[in-house]
Structures are given as C-alpha cells and as structure tokens.
Write a protein that holds these residues in place. Sequence first.
Motif, PDB file in Angstrom:
ATOM      1  N   LYS A   2       0.829  -1.209   0.000  1.00  0.00           N
ATOM      2  CA  LYS A   2       0.000   0.000   0.000  1.00  0.00           C
ATOM      3  C   LYS A   2       0.863   1.259   0.000  1.00  0.00           C
ATOM      4  N   ASN A   5       2.285   1.636  -3.454  1.00  0.00           N
ATOM      5  CA  ASN A   5       1.280   2.148  -4.397  1.00  0.00           C
ATOM      6  C   ASN A   5       1.132   3.657  -4.262  1.00  0.00           C
ATOM      7  N   SER A  62      -3.366  -4.939  -5.780  1.00  0.00           N
ATOM      8  CA  SER A  62      -3.886  -5.175  -4.441  1.00  0.00           C
ATOM      9  C   SER A  62      -3.177  -6.277  -3.660  1.00  0.00           C
TER      10      SER A  62
END
Length: 93
Positions: A2, A5, A62
Amino acid sequence: FKIANRALEAIARQMQAFAEKSGDQRKIYAGLYIFDGRGSREVVPFGKFDAQGMIDFARKFSSPGSGTPLGGALESAARTVLIDNKIPAQRPG
C-alpha cells in the motif's frame, strides 16, 4: 504494498508536473515493470511517459504474488531500453 502504491502515484504525478513545466524541452520515457513469479513483466509499456497508466496500475494493484527477483526485472528493463532501442534518436540543438 500500500505504501509502494501511494509512492508510485506520487512519483508519477511529480514526473508529470515536471514534464508539463518543461514543455518540449525535456521528453521523459519510462515504463513500469513488476516482479512476476521468477521473472518480471511490463505493466505500463515503455515509451513516452504515461503518468495515468502508472497511477491506474497503482490503484488496481492489491496483492503481491511472489518474491522479488530483482536481477531478472532489471535485465528485462535494460533489454527494452538498450537493445530494443525504444528511445527515439535525439536531434542536435
């Protein structure tokens, strides 16, 4: 992943802002490769910088699915840039 990203999105936006400020003076060529099993694969094609392509990838990614075979990824990227000659020749002056 995360954090990575979010970092990718921020970098893509910064590079886009730089390209827009520079106008035709500086052309940015880039692509995005990810680790995939024992190798790597291109997820944003190498060519004229595509900030939105990188941002879209970051928003959709993801879950990492494998380790990080860095050597293979670097080899793929180098082959694209150096051997496939994907950067147009620069005109003098």
